[in-house]
Design a protein around this motif. Sequence first.
Motif, PDB file in Angstrom:
ATOM      1  N   LEU A  96       0.968  -1.110   0.146  1.00 57.72           N
ATOM      2  CA  LEU A  96       0.064  -0.038  -0.001  1.00 57.72           C
ATOM      3  C   LEU A  96       0.735   1.291  -0.064  1.00 57.72           C
ATOM      4  O   LEU A  96       0.440   2.225  -0.675  1.00 57.72           O
ATOM      5  CB  LEU A  96      -1.051   0.047   1.284  1.00 57.72           C
ATOM      6  N   ASN A  97       2.046   1.175   0.609  1.00 56.64           N
ATOM      7  CA  ASN A  97       2.823   2.476   0.703  1.00 56.64           C
ATOM      8  C   ASN A  97       3.567   2.678  -0.651  1.00 56.64           C
ATOM      9  O   ASN A  97       3.521   3.694  -1.075  1.00 56.64           O
ATOM     10  CB  ASN A  97       3.902   2.382   1.698  1.00 56.64           C
ATOM     11  N   ARG A 138       1.893   1.775  -3.524  1.00 56.95           N
ATOM     12  CA  ARG A 138       0.920   2.282  -4.181  1.00 56.95           C
ATOM     13  C   ARG A 138       0.754   4.009  -3.892  1.00 56.95           C
ATOM     14  O   ARG A 138       0.427   4.546  -5.038  1.00 56.95           O
ATOM     15  CB  ARG A 138      -0.261   1.624  -4.189  1.00 56.95           C
ATOM     16  N   GLU A 179      -6.313   7.166  -0.455  1.00 53.17           N
ATOM     17  CA  GLU A 179      -6.596   5.843  -1.163  1.00 53.17           C
ATOM     18  C   GLU A 179      -6.117   4.680  -0.412  1.00 53.17           C
ATOM     19  O   GLU A 179      -6.711   3.889   0.209  1.00 53.17           O
ATOM     20  CB  GLU A 179      -5.749   5.688  -2.478  1.00 53.17           C
ATOM     21  N   LYS A 180      -4.803   4.957   0.460  1.00 54.24           N
ATOM     22  CA  LYS A 180      -4.266   3.867   1.375  1.00 54.24           C
ATOM     23  C   LYS A 180      -5.400   3.534   2.299  1.00 54.24           C
ATOM     24  O   LYS A 180      -5.683   2.545   2.922  1.00 54.24           O
ATOM     25  CB  LYS A 180      -2.831   4.077   1.857  1.00 54.24           C
ATOM     26  N   ILE A 198      -8.574   1.637   1.826  1.00 52.64           N
ATOM     27  CA  ILE A 198      -8.354   0.133   1.844  1.00 52.64           C
ATOM     28  C   ILE A 198      -8.258  -0.405   3.333  1.00 52.64           C
ATOM     29  O   ILE A 198      -9.124  -1.511   3.617  1.00 52.64           O
ATOM     30  CB  ILE A 198      -6.993  -0.181   1.038  1.00 52.64           C
TER      31      ILE A 198
END
Length: 152
Positions: free
Chosen positions: A32-33, A35, A120-121, A124
């Motif tokens: 995730l980081n 992304r 965004e992170k 999720i």
Amino acid sequence: MKYNPFKNEPREKLEIELGEQLNALISAAHALNVRAAAKFDSSLQPAAFHIVRWLYSYGPTNAAALAESTAMDRSSVSRLVKQLQSLGYVSREASPNDGRGIVLSLTEYGQQKITDALKEKESIFFERISNWKDAELHDFIQMLRHFNGFVR
């Protein structure tokens, strides 16, 4: 070998299962980081995003403190900060406490870009806990605090 009275599983097996779940969490967080870093600016290395995240979380600082807190060497921090500054994400100003020192901080543009990338992170993670009861979330937070050594 100690046994868990609740499941009759050897303690060692439980510790291995915990390690597997922690590895899964760390891997998912890292993905995730990466992304979020790409969403922030795909031309930058994830290490530059790490610097931006640190400045976003903790505020202005000098390069030496930034290097120490991010576990990067000073030359890497210097190179990445120059790149971030040239793109308009970070500013360098004379220290108000010591005119000889330099303080690094996020620009308004850098703050907006990091906020967008982190949304965004966060979405999720929020999606994963959206069906949890408040008591489950509270218990999970308490267990993580205890695991991280922040026991009250």
